[in-house]
Design a protein around this motif. Structure first.
Motif, mmCIF file in Angstrom:
data_model
loop_
_atom_site.group_PDB
_atom_site.id
_atom_site.type_symbol
_atom_site.label_atom_id
_atom_site.label_comp_id
_atom_site.label_asym_id
_atom_site.label_seq_id
_atom_site.Cartn_x
_atom_site.Cartn_y
_atom_site.Cartn_z
ATOM 1 N N TRP A 15 0.817 -1.089 -0.194
ATOM 2 C CA TRP A 15 -0.075 -0.362 0.078
ATOM 3 C C TRP A 15 0.508 1.109 -0.419
ATOM 4 N N ASN A 16 0.354 2.169 0.136
ATOM 5 C CA ASN A 16 1.030 3.640 -0.368
ATOM 6 C C ASN A 16 1.911 4.300 0.484
ATOM 7 N N THR A 172 -4.755 6.190 -3.373
ATOM 8 C CA THR A 172 -5.498 5.003 -3.846
ATOM 9 C C THR A 172 -5.901 3.946 -2.414
ATOM 10 N N GLN A 173 -7.245 4.358 -2.124
ATOM 11 C CA GLN A 173 -7.464 3.499 -0.559
ATOM 12 C C GLN A 173 -8.225 2.472 -0.555
ATOM 13 N N ASP A 178 -15.897 -0.474 -6.192
ATOM 14 C CA ASP A 178 -17.298 -0.694 -6.786
ATOM 15 C C ASP A 178 -17.964 -1.092 -5.611
ATOM 16 N N LYS A 179 -16.852 -1.853 -4.338
ATOM 17 C CA LYS A 179 -17.886 -1.815 -3.468
ATOM 18 C C LYS A 179 -17.511 -1.242 -1.929
ATOM 19 N N PHE A 180 -17.337 -0.085 -1.744
ATOM 20 C CA PHE A 180 -17.392 1.033 -0.813
ATOM 21 C C PHE A 180 -17.516 1.887 -1.050
ATOM 22 N N GLU A 181 -17.093 3.143 -0.135
ATOM 23 C CA GLU A 181 -18.200 4.107 -0.526
ATOM 24 C C GLU A 181 -16.893 5.287 -1.186
ATOM 25 N N ALA A 182 -17.103 6.459 -2.178
ATOM 26 C CA ALA A 182 -16.552 7.278 -2.822
ATOM 27 C C ALA A 182 -16.872 8.386 -3.773
ATOM 28 N N ALA A 183 -15.621 9.361 -3.220
ATOM 29 C CA ALA A 183 -16.392 10.464 -4.307
ATOM 30 C C ALA A 183 -15.133 10.546 -5.372
ATOM 31 N N TYR A 184 -14.876 9.520 -5.710
ATOM 32 C CA TYR A 184 -13.544 9.331 -7.129
ATOM 33 C C TYR A 184 -14.447 8.150 -7.614
ATOM 34 N N GLU A 185 -14.096 8.148 -8.926
ATOM 35 C CA GLU A 185 -14.315 7.186 -9.508
ATOM 36 C C GLU A 185 -13.255 5.859 -10.038
ATOM 37 N N LYS A 186 -13.400 4.998 -10.073
ATOM 38 C CA LYS A 186 -12.536 4.308 -9.875
ATOM 39 C C LYS A 186 -11.474 4.448 -11.122
ATOM 40 N N ASN A 187 -11.622 4.840 -12.076
ATOM 41 C CA ASN A 187 -10.562 4.548 -13.754
ATOM 42 C C ASN A 187 -10.072 6.278 -13.312
ATOM 43 N N LYS A 189 -8.752 7.245 -10.060
ATOM 44 C CA LYS A 189 -8.106 7.150 -9.306
ATOM 45 C C LYS A 189 -6.899 6.254 -9.742
ATOM 46 N N ALA A 190 -7.581 5.609 -10.575
ATOM 47 C CA ALA A 190 -6.176 4.362 -11.457
ATOM 48 C C ALA A 190 -5.021 5.003 -12.547
ATOM 49 N N ARG A 191 -5.800 6.608 -12.959
ATOM 50 C CA ARG A 191 -5.377 7.718 -14.062
ATOM 51 C C ARG A 191 -4.337 8.239 -13.428
ATOM 52 N N TYR A 192 -5.278 8.481 -12.361
ATOM 53 C CA TYR A 192 -3.952 9.900 -11.439
ATOM 54 C C TYR A 192 -2.647 9.430 -10.133
ATOM 55 N N ARG A 193 -2.568 7.420 -10.031
ATOM 56 C CA ARG A 193 -1.827 6.756 -9.556
ATOM 57 C C ARG A 193 -0.798 6.567 -10.754
ATOM 58 N N GLU A 194 -1.406 5.923 -11.873
ATOM 59 C CA GLU A 194 -0.524 5.864 -12.900
ATOM 60 C C GLU A 194 0.132 6.935 -13.295
#
Length: 217
Positions: A15-16, A172-173, A178-187, A189-194
């Motif tokens: 993890w981070n 990324t948390q 898709d399974k948890f509350e979040a104000a961010y769309e998963k893709n 987050k993935a783009r930012y991490r990348e």
């Protein structure tokens, strides 16, 4: 040269926070240091109990916490270290509770009640402080996190001589958004991490090297 790193995250693998700490230690090793990563959540300890044993005039040793638990031998290692690095996620606008407990026990014995400007720590030891957090850099400013980070950085610098700060935003948390509350769309987050997390890790690596070489950021 011996560098200790402390992971203040409950997540210990991949993890981070721990990933950035591992990069910092890699940078330290590349500069010739021996390193050790200590996971604070694996230890059984509490914060300062305000016993003031470390402030008694008849104390046998200066800068030693009298409380005996899993942290006692770790604090002895700190006394012999050449540099330390502390990494923590941000929980509710501050370090994790376990990190705060560690910081109390780490620093208070060295706080000189007669002269706050002169630490009881016997020498200059460079330190590094790393924060990882879900919020963006803009949100960090709005929420006033900088004052929290600077407070902790300043105390480490006062006690040990210097402290360098590295921050990773918008981390990324979840493994599955898709399974948890979040104000961010998963893709998103993935783009930012990348795009950014590798550079965050590189900054951590460079910090580890600087602490060994005695350079400041």
């Amino acid at each position: 040269m011996n560098v200790l790193a402390f992971n203040g995250s409950a997540r210990r693998k991949n993890w981070n926070t721990v990933t950035m700490l591992e990069h910092a230690l890699e940078g330290a090793r590349e500069s010739g240091a021996e390193t050790e990563l200590i996971n604070l959540y694996q230890l059984d300890f509490k914060g300062c109990s305000s016993c003031f044993a470390c402030k008694r005039l008849d104390r046998k040793k200066t800068g030693v916490c009298a409380f005996k638990d899993d942290l006692q031998p770790i604090l002895e290692k700190v006394r012999e270290a050449h540099a330390i690095i502390l990494g923590t996620p941000v929980y509710f606008g501050s370090e994790t509770a376990t990190t705060r407990a560690f910081l109390e026990r780490l620093q208070f014995p060295y706080l000189n009640y007669k002269d706050y400007n002169n630490s009881h720590f016997p020498r200059h030891m460079p330190t590094g402080l790393m924060y990882t957090m879900n919020v963006t850099e803009e949100q960090q400013t709005v929420l006033g996190y900088e004052s929290v980070f600077e407070r902790t950085r300043n105390y480490l610098a006062r006690i040990f001589g210097s402290c360098e700060l590295v921050i990773a935003n918008n981390t990324t948390q979840y493994t599955d958004y898709d399974k948890f509350e979040a104000a961010y769309e998963k893709n998103e987050k993935a783009r930012y991490r990348e795009a950014f997390f590798a550079s965050d890790c590189q900054r951590a690596r460079e910090m580890g090297a600087r602490l060994v070489c005695g350079e400041s950021a």
